[in-house]
Motif scaffolding. Structure first.
Motif, mmCIF file in Angstrom:
data_model
loop_
_atom_site.group_PDB
_atom_site.id
_atom_site.type_symbol
_atom_site.label_atom_id
_atom_site.label_comp_id
_atom_site.label_asym_id
_atom_site.label_seq_id
_atom_site.Cartn_x
_atom_site.Cartn_y
_atom_site.Cartn_z
ATOM 1 N N UNK A 162 0.836 -1.203 0.000
ATOM 2 C CA UNK A 162 0.000 0.000 0.000
ATOM 3 C C UNK A 162 0.868 1.250 0.000
ATOM 4 N N UNK A 198 -11.697 3.044 -10.317
ATOM 5 C CA UNK A 198 -11.197 4.083 -9.424
ATOM 6 C C UNK A 198 -11.798 5.449 -9.735
ATOM 7 N N UNK A 213 -0.019 -2.031 -9.894
ATOM 8 C CA UNK A 213 -0.015 -0.881 -8.984
ATOM 9 C C UNK A 213 -0.352 0.397 -9.726
ATOM 10 N N UNK A 214 0.217 0.519 -10.912
ATOM 11 C CA UNK A 214 -0.074 1.707 -11.714
ATOM 12 C C UNK A 214 -1.566 1.862 -11.926
ATOM 13 N N UNK A 248 -3.809 0.780 -9.974
ATOM 14 C CA UNK A 248 -4.453 1.069 -8.706
ATOM 15 C C UNK A 248 -4.867 -0.158 -7.922
ATOM 16 N N UNK A 249 -4.246 -1.307 -8.225
ATOM 17 C CA UNK A 249 -4.565 -2.521 -7.476
ATOM 18 C C UNK A 249 -3.845 -2.480 -6.128
ATOM 19 N N UNK A 250 -4.503 -2.972 -5.087
ATOM 20 C CA UNK A 250 -3.916 -2.923 -3.757
ATOM 21 C C UNK A 250 -2.967 -4.074 -3.495
ATOM 22 N N UNK A 251 -3.110 -5.120 -4.301
ATOM 23 C CA UNK A 251 -2.361 -6.317 -3.987
ATOM 24 C C UNK A 251 -2.241 -7.147 -5.254
ATOM 25 N N UNK A 308 3.389 -6.729 -11.603
ATOM 26 C CA UNK A 308 3.038 -6.193 -10.296
ATOM 27 C C UNK A 308 3.083 -4.672 -10.345
ATOM 28 N N UNK A 309 4.067 -4.144 -11.036
ATOM 29 C CA UNK A 309 4.180 -2.696 -11.155
ATOM 30 C C UNK A 309 3.000 -2.125 -11.926
ATOM 31 N N UNK A 312 -9.162 3.530 -1.668
ATOM 32 C CA UNK A 312 -9.101 2.073 -1.539
ATOM 33 C C UNK A 312 -7.926 1.677 -0.650
ATOM 34 N N UNK A 329 -15.467 3.153 -5.534
ATOM 35 C CA UNK A 329 -14.084 3.196 -6.007
ATOM 36 C C UNK A 329 -13.072 2.873 -4.921
ATOM 37 N N UNK A 330 -13.479 2.982 -3.668
ATOM 38 C CA UNK A 330 -12.498 2.749 -2.615
ATOM 39 C C UNK A 330 -12.406 1.286 -2.206
ATOM 40 N N UNK A 335 -11.018 -2.352 -2.106
ATOM 41 C CA UNK A 335 -9.710 -2.945 -2.411
ATOM 42 C C UNK A 335 -9.758 -3.894 -3.609
ATOM 43 N N UNK A 358 2.140 1.758 -3.320
ATOM 44 C CA UNK A 358 1.045 2.234 -4.167
ATOM 45 C C UNK A 358 0.866 3.739 -3.987
ATOM 46 N N UNK A 367 -9.559 7.561 -6.191
ATOM 47 C CA UNK A 367 -10.219 6.308 -5.840
ATOM 48 C C UNK A 367 -9.232 5.303 -5.256
ATOM 49 N N UNK A 368 -8.036 5.284 -5.820
ATOM 50 C CA UNK A 368 -7.023 4.350 -5.330
ATOM 51 C C UNK A 368 -6.589 4.737 -3.916
#
Lengths: 813, 144
Positions: A314, B73, B99-100, B102-105, B95-96, A330, B79-80, B82, A317, A326-327
């Motif tokens: 996180x 998002x 993240x770009x 907007x994924x949390x994991x 993975x990058x 989240x 949008x919030x 996870x 991120x 939004x991200x």
């Protein structure tokens, strides 16, 4: 864990994917520039591979994985698609289909499949290692390496496994040194880019990759002398795959590798890991560092380590530029959830309070996340960015470390998937369920037909006229519902004929290639729908026709050019619906049928007397190819020869109540038209009576029924004819054809009942004793001892429980 | 009320696997076969019963996982939520990219059952489920 359901789903989807892949491969070959097609092809292979990962089907996964790697290169433009690649992929996918079939029947893959799978994967990977466009070789690698001039030696070649601890291992973080894993140093040749190698890609696609580290192999030299086409990299790879797999992966560069098998070591505290302490080897990442909140509960520690990792994700991120609002929201919510998982109610409450008090925006949240980072588990620190960009570099790391999620092993599981993706629009149903439904409605149609008999009995035997009428009323209601239901089920069974056409692309491609011919296959009307059974029984005849066209029809390119035609022949398959029939036209622009040869062959084989052969018109001569035992192939080829010819096509088509027409113009081409019923589930028959017995005749064969005065029947030698509307129709007595020893009976007015039936393009009048009504029946093929009997299409169960024999006039005459 | 999870993946087999694994942990599972359908599901979900977690594949037809998360998002009340991205590629760049978007994991597919459930539980803040999955994970020889 019961996994049959998941396995069934896997097989179903794998077959779908393979079908799509086969189709797409051909499409892509036609339009190699179409990125959308290529992406779709890649995605199908990707999906298949992903699904394989859920199970332990190593050979299958290996082949598909190799295919995916290859297509990935093609897709990102670093490898040109070629016929050879297509061949390798097609061969690989054929075998994949075999493997899937094996899985479907056996539930697992025998070890014997390993060899062939390996072979195919190697064949695929050979293309992978093949020359790539030089420009695409290494854009990503050089700058990455340039970032950190390293320590290690120049591209020396060290042979296999050094038992002593090599110094290149020293830079490996301790967390990467897991006992049992294999470490490998790969020093690509300086001029490897010119040999089409892609060291970065090779290293990244290492099987079982756990850790990958890149740094400069030697000094970069002065900026003025910098040569961006020289490879100056040292790649250190840690993998959990067996060494044989890794060797296989690197088999083109064995002289550039150094191996080291990582050993088990007790010191879990080595995690903090000064680079040289890595020599002691493995640290178990499960065991937290000494500074972890050690309350002795391993489960709690595991959770906390996990939380710390996701927490760091996180933070990474939040650190990304241009993060969406939004991200951020989240992330905030994720952090709050992570606090709940900390299992320390007091701490969680206080943290949540501070979190809630934070102002909006990424920066305050990032600050907060850093401050309140839960229990600094040392093992997690090195992966601060969770695979993302390395943030503040790990202490003392002069090397660029790309932390990787370890590849997960496979495991199975059961599932209870409802429809496809919960989509309300399309429901996939197994074929046998529909077949079952069809059987049931068939039985119901027959059962409901018993009601009129019952009504009749109520009236005549029990004298209950009122009840009889009620039964009849009820019957008409049930009849209507049954008909609607039958219609609805038939609709479900309708498939587009395109499902059969799909395989033609491959077939035509393979055969034409084998024969050295160029053929364009044009398919039209693949959306035309027909009953599943019709479509299924259509496949073989169609393939036979196509093979004939390719083998005998379309000429070699040279011959075509000489005849003033384009070098590439055109083979057209067009489907359309006409009334209650599906019409299929298969047209080629080949040489057409050589009627002289056909006549000669027919005479030679004794199928027709020579004098009659001469009298045949061109059109009639062409029809000779339908005669059983006719084949014009000079030498039996392995394509369409083998002594079976158009007669097989015709009988196959006629078995499903279809018809074949053939027209050919010499030098111009051949046209074959198949006319098929839309559905063959229910047959409408007319009942006739002869010699005191009842028989059914399929309605679609009946042209008309007439009563002919006995004196209008002409006798000529043993033949009888009648003239109907100016056309002479030959007559045969059904009794005679069925070997029933009774003369045809006339009615009171001295008339004979004549049933005129269609036999191909000819009509024939059958003399019967009487006509009765029509009935919908479910035709059952002759079974058991009856199988050998000709002249009958099958049997049907009637409403009163009796069995009706259904005639096949084509076999009678 | 148990958490509501939307699984987005074009492979039916993977959807079934996720449904089984996450469903057995006691959560409600919905499925979508691509980003477009997922957005429709998100839009049609009752306001008082939004999704609590998205488990999203990357490579899908029509709309891939990255685009879906980006679109997500931008939306209002949902949008919030996870996002856990799951894909077969064990590559740093994925993975990058996740993240770009907007994924949390980010998890590598196929994730072991306990792994999958454990991560989902932590993202949902579901401690009992996390403990259970963590225990299963340890029993299976998994590491932190």
């Amino acid at each position: 864990m019961s996994s049959t359901e998941l396995l069934d789903q896997f097989i179903l989807e794998a077959r779908e994917c393979l079908e799509q892949i086969g189709q797409r491969l051909l499409d892509v070959e036609k339009n190699p520039g179409d990125r959308e097609l290529l992406n779709d092809l890649f995605r199908q292979v990707h999906t298949l591979k992903g699904n394989c990962g859920l199970f332990d089907f190593k050979p299958l996964e290996r082949v598909v994985h190799a295919g995916e790697d290859l297509l990935d290169r093609v897709r990102n433009g670093s490898l040109a698609y070629s016929g050879d690649i297509a061949d390798a992929l097609l061969a690989a996918m054929d075998y994949t289909a075999e493997l899937v079939d094996l899985i479907a029947t056996e539930g697992s893959l025998p070890a014997t499949t390993e060899g062939r799978a390996q072979e195919l994967a190697t064949a695929l990977r050979r293309h992978l290692a093949g020359p790539a466009p030089a420009a695409a070789a290494s854009p990503g690698t050089a700058p990455a390496a340039a970032a950190s001039p390293g320590t290690a030696a120049a591209p020396a070649t060290a042979p296999a496994a050094a038992p002593a601890l090599p110094d290149w291992l020293a830079a490996l973080p301790a967390t990467a040194c897991v006992a049992g894993h294999t470490a490998l140093r790969y020093l690509p040749d300086a001029d490897c880019f010119f040999k089409g190698e892609d060291p970065w890609h090779l290293a990244r696609s290492t099987p079982g990759l756990q850790h990958l580290q890149v740094r400069a192999a030697g000094d970069w030299g002065s900026v003025a002398d910098f040569d961006c086409y020289r490879c100056n990299l040292e790649l250190v790879v840690v993998s959990d795959a067996p060494r044989a797999y890794i060797e296989e992966h690197y088999r083109y560069v064995p002289d550039q590798l150094s191996w080291h098998a990582l050993e088990a070591a007790a010191t879990a505290t080595a995690t903090a890991a000064a680079p040289d302490s890595a020599s002691t080897g493995a640290a178990d990442p499960a065991a937290p560092g000494p500074d972890t909140a050690a309350d002795g509960d391993p489960l709690r520690e595991l959770l906390r380590a996990r939380i710390a990792r996701i927490w760091d994700d996180q933070r990474a991120l939040l650190a990304r530029p241009g993060i969406a609002a939004g991200t951020v929201a989240a992330t905030r919510r994720t952090l709050a959830a992570l606090i709940d998982g900390w299992d320390d109610a007091a701490l969680a409450a206080s943290l949540r309070a501070t979190l809630e008090a934070l102002p909006a925006g990424a920066a305050p949240l990032a600050q907060w996340a850093l401050q309140h980072r839960p229990g600094a588990a040392a093992a997690c620190d090195t992966t601060a960015a969770g695979g993302g960009a390395p943030t503040a570099a790990a202490p003392g790391a002069s090397a660029l470390v790309a932390p990787l999620e370890p590849r997960r092993g496979s495991s199975g599981g059961a599932g209870d998937d409802s429809a496809s993706g919960g989509g309300q629009k399309v429901l996939k149903v197994a074929q046998d369920k529909i077949d079952r439904l069809m059987d049931l409605i068939g039985e119901m149609v027959v059962a409901k037909n018993a009601l009129p008999y019952l009504a009749n009995r109520a009236e005549t035997v029990f004298n209950q006229r009122e009840l009889a009428r009620e039964i009849k009323t009820q019957y008409s209601v049930i009849n209507r519902i049954a008909e609607d239901m039958q219609h609805a089920i038939m609709q479900v069974r309708m498939l587009p004929v395109g499902t059969v056409f799909q395989r033609f692309g491959r077939l035509v491609r393979d055969i034409s290639k084998k024969l050295g011919k160029e053929v364009n296959l044009v398919i039209e009307g693949e959306d035309t729908e027909a009953d599943k059974n019709v479509i299924e029984s259509l496949a073989d005849p169609l393939i036979h026709i196509l093979r004939n066209s390719l083998d005998h029809g379309i000429e070699l390119p040279a011959a075509r050019m000489a005849a003033g035609k384009p070098a590439a022949g055109t083979l057209r398959v067009a489907a359309r619906q006409e009334g209650d029939r599906v019409i299929l036209d298969i047209t080629d622009d080949g040489a057409g049928i050589d009627t002289d040869r056909v006549r000669a062959k027919a005479v030679e084989r004794g199928l027709i007397p020579a004098d009659r052969a001469c009298l045949l018109s061109e059109h009639e001569a062409v029809q000779l190819v339908f005669l059983p035992g006719f084949s014009t192939a000079e030498a039996i080829s392995d394509l369409s020869g083998r002594g079976v010819g158009m007669d097989v096509v015709r009988s196959a088509v006629e078995r499903i109540n279809g018809s074949v027409e053939l027209a050919s113009t010499r030098g111009k081409g051949t046209q074959i038209r198949l006319a098929l019923p839309l559905s063959m589930a229910v047959t409408n028959v007319m009942m006739i009576e002869t010699a005191g017995r009842r028989f059914g005749v399929p309605m679609d064969l009946i042209v008309e029924t007439v009563r002919v005065p006995a004196e209008d029947i002409h006798h000529f030698k043993s033949a009888q004819t009648v003239v109907l509307r100016g056309r002479i129709v030959p007559l045969r007595a059904l009794n005679e054809l069925l070997a029933l020893d009774m003369p045809p009976r006339q009615n009171g007015d001295g008339e004979h009942a004549v049933l005129v039936v269609r036999l191909g393009s000819e009509n024939l009048g059958l003399l019967v004793d009487d006509f009765h009504g029509t009935s919908d029946i479910i035709l059952k093929p002759l079974e058991g001892v009856l199988t050998g009997i000709t002249g009958f299409a099958g049997t049907a169960l009637m409403g009163d429980g009796s069995v009706l024999m259904i005639l096949n006039p084509k076999e009678l005459s | 009320m148990s958490a509501n999870i939307l699984v987005v993946d074009d492979a039916a087999t993977v959807r079934m696997y996720h449904r089984k694994m996450l469903g057995d942990a006691g959560w409600q599972i919905e499925e979508a076969i691509n980003g477009v359908e997922a957005l429709e599901k998100v839009a049609n979900q009752p306001r008082d019963r939004p999704f609590d977690l998205y488990v999203v594949d990357i490579n899908m037809p029509k709309m891939d996982g990255y685009s879906f998360v980006r679109e997500l998002r931008r939306l209002g009340h949902v949008r919030q939520v996870p996002v856990m991205m799951v894909s077969t590629e064990a590559q740093a760049q994925d993975a990058t990219a996740a993240q770009d978007a907007g994924a949390n994991c980010y998890l590598v597919k196929p994730a072991k059952p306990a792994e999958l459930v454990l991560t989902a539980a932590l993202l949902l803040g579901d401690l009992p489920a996390a403990r259970q999955a963590g225990a299963a994970h340890r029993a299976a020889g998994g590491t932190a």
